[in-house]
Design a protein around this motif. Structure first.
Motif, mmCIF file in Angstrom:
data_model
loop_
_atom_site.group_PDB
_atom_site.id
_atom_site.type_symbol
_atom_site.label_atom_id
_atom_site.label_comp_id
_atom_site.label_asym_id
_atom_site.label_seq_id
_atom_site.Cartn_x
_atom_site.Cartn_y
_atom_site.Cartn_z
ATOM 1 N N GLN A 111 54.717 75.071 48.739
ATOM 2 C CA GLN A 111 53.791 75.395 47.713
ATOM 3 C C GLN A 111 54.111 75.428 46.255
ATOM 4 O O GLN A 111 53.485 76.113 45.498
ATOM 5 C CB GLN A 111 52.882 76.610 48.302
ATOM 6 N N ALA A 112 55.101 74.735 45.879
ATOM 7 C CA ALA A 112 55.524 74.606 44.703
ATOM 8 C C ALA A 112 54.815 73.889 43.715
ATOM 9 O O ALA A 112 54.850 73.835 42.499
ATOM 10 C CB ALA A 112 57.039 74.000 44.506
ATOM 11 N N TYR A 113 53.460 73.249 44.312
ATOM 12 C CA TYR A 113 52.574 72.501 43.593
ATOM 13 C C TYR A 113 51.643 73.648 42.951
ATOM 14 O O TYR A 113 50.367 73.014 42.432
ATOM 15 C CB TYR A 113 52.053 71.235 44.174
ATOM 16 N N MET A 161 50.703 68.876 35.810
ATOM 17 C CA MET A 161 49.689 68.924 36.348
ATOM 18 C C MET A 161 49.185 68.148 37.604
ATOM 19 O O MET A 161 49.372 66.938 37.471
ATOM 20 C CB MET A 161 48.490 68.412 35.096
ATOM 21 N N TYR A 162 48.651 68.815 38.482
ATOM 22 C CA TYR A 162 48.610 68.152 39.759
ATOM 23 C C TYR A 162 46.814 68.088 40.109
ATOM 24 O O TYR A 162 46.278 68.651 39.743
ATOM 25 C CB TYR A 162 48.842 69.252 41.052
ATOM 26 N N VAL A 163 46.649 66.715 40.540
ATOM 27 C CA VAL A 163 45.312 66.375 40.659
ATOM 28 C C VAL A 163 45.192 66.069 42.045
ATOM 29 O O VAL A 163 46.048 65.214 42.426
ATOM 30 C CB VAL A 163 45.119 65.253 39.747
ATOM 31 N N ARG A 164 43.916 66.606 42.509
ATOM 32 C CA ARG A 164 43.774 66.376 44.157
ATOM 33 C C ARG A 164 42.534 66.018 44.238
ATOM 34 O O ARG A 164 41.348 66.550 43.713
ATOM 35 C CB ARG A 164 44.189 67.497 44.843
ATOM 36 N N ALA A 229 56.670 67.175 42.201
ATOM 37 C CA ALA A 229 56.267 66.088 41.464
ATOM 38 C C ALA A 229 56.863 64.714 42.099
ATOM 39 O O ALA A 229 55.649 63.613 42.480
ATOM 40 C CB ALA A 229 56.769 65.876 40.212
ATOM 41 N N HIS A 230 57.942 64.681 42.768
ATOM 42 C CA HIS A 230 58.323 63.454 43.423
ATOM 43 C C HIS A 230 57.417 63.010 44.760
ATOM 44 O O HIS A 230 57.376 62.146 45.200
ATOM 45 C CB HIS A 230 59.660 63.410 43.825
ATOM 46 N N LEU A 231 56.754 64.241 45.186
ATOM 47 C CA LEU A 231 56.311 64.000 46.723
ATOM 48 C C LEU A 231 54.690 63.692 46.276
ATOM 49 O O LEU A 231 54.138 62.942 46.855
ATOM 50 C CB LEU A 231 56.193 65.368 47.255
ATOM 51 N N PHE A 232 54.058 64.338 45.218
ATOM 52 C CA PHE A 232 52.769 64.136 45.043
ATOM 53 C C PHE A 232 52.430 62.821 44.153
ATOM 54 O O PHE A 232 51.558 62.155 44.190
ATOM 55 C CB PHE A 232 52.079 65.344 43.796
ATOM 56 N N HIS A 233 53.452 62.313 43.316
ATOM 57 C CA HIS A 233 53.146 61.077 42.489
ATOM 58 C C HIS A 233 52.855 60.105 43.572
ATOM 59 O O HIS A 233 53.413 59.826 44.789
ATOM 60 C CB HIS A 233 54.398 60.987 41.852
#
Length: 330
Positions: A111-113, A161-164, A229-233
């Motif tokens: 949950q580092a996002y 900034m994480y966008v979902r 970042a490397h996982l969500f991108h």
């Protein structure tokens, strides 16, 4: 069972990453040795980051739940999750990420996002896979040190900034993520945590949240690489899937993506560097049925290797942290 009332026996320790602890008496249980085990955890977890308890009788998932809870912090619910999990018998115990066996899961801190995460996380191997299925780990302090200072500075200063976008058959639904079917509950949750949430005319949800790229451990004061970042991108997906998603929903409709905190795009070479550093820091060890792995979630990242055969690993988390209250770069 009151674990603190049981008489402990000597333990055998093997230095390394993770630190390994074995019972000196065959058949000894986690419950019987809890006092001694807790003493080792208090002395070593924030130094070593990862401890593997191996060769102990655990009394299954229920015993694992009691063991994790006995450290004194209530076990956490899995809220605002990014991957599919199911609660299993025992309050606060969940399946590990339910991805197909042939897929790997990249190294990440849980949950580092977002700006709330567990400080402690336990994994219990109820059944080791016939082949593969390891849970590799990496020292997040070492990752922080190895990242190029210029890139590290960008992540410190610009944040992320994480966008979902939820549902549409492409990712978890917002009902799964927020454990509710009420819009008002979602809005209340997001408002309290600084998450921007928007509903479209079809009732689908998009969230945006600006959070840390690095963090400082509140007790050790160590700086750690702490993001996904490397996982969500988008670049985490194979090229064919990237093309399909962009053609189908466009960049704004992607199930998940990440930008710098100001909305500017992350550089492809930066993400490639991050993935290379994580690969260099990865430590792999085999699971044995009955093993318990305990991590300081800020100090150590974890992942999963592909596997064959039946595999059952469950997870418990505790000691929630609010990142907004931690130290931030000057």
């Amino acid at each position: 069972m009151n674990m603190s009332m049981l008489t402990p026996h000597p333990l055998e320790l093997e230095t390394g990453f993770p630190l390994r602890i074995y019972p000196s008496q065959a058949g000894a249980s986690l419950a019987a040795e809890f006092q001694a085990l807790r003493s080792v955890v208090e002395q070593s977890l924030e130094r070593d980051g990862a401890i593997l308890f191996s060769g102990f009788a655990s009394d299954g998932i229920e015993g694992f739940q009691r063991f994790a809870a006995a450290f004194g912090h209530p076990l956490l619910n899995y809220e605002f999750g990014s991957t599919p999990r199911s609660q299993v018998d025992g309050k606060g115990v969940y399946t590990s990420t339910e991805y197909p066996a042939h897929r790997s899961i990249p190294l990440h801190n849980e949950q580092a996002y977002t700006n709330e995460w567990p400080m402690r996380i336990w994994f219990y191997c109820a059944k080791a896979a016939a082949s593969g299925g390891e849970t590799p780990i990496a020292d997040s302090r070492e990752v922080f040190r190895r990242i190029n200072p210029a890139l590290r500075k960008r992540f410190e200063e610009k944040r992320l900034m994480y966008v979902r976008n939820y549902g549409n058959g492409l990712d978890l639904t917002w009902q799964q993520v927020f454990n509710t079917d009420r819009h008002s509950d979602v809005e209340d949750y997001c408002r309290k945590r600084g998450i921007q949430c928007d509903w479209n005319e079809d009732g689908d949800l998009r969230t945006r949240q600006q959070v840390q790229g690095v963090a400082q451990h509140p007790r050790t004061r160590d700086w750690v690489w702490f993001n996904q970042a490397h996982l969500f991108h988008l670049s985490n997906l194979d090229p064919d899937m990237q093309e399909i998603l962009l053609d189908t929903v466009g960049e704004e409709g992607l199930p998940r993506n990440v930008y710098y905190g100001d909305g500017s795009p992350l550089e492809e070479d930066a993400l490639a560097e991050i993935r290379a550093v994580l690969a260099d820091c990865e430590v792999v060890f085999p699971w044995k049925t009955g093993d318990v792995l305990m991590l300081d979630n800020m100090l150590v990242a974890h992942s999963r290797k592909p596997f064959s055969g039946e595999r059952k690993v469950v997870v418990a988390m505790a000691e929630g942290v609010n990142g907004n209250t931690l130290f931030t770069p000057k």
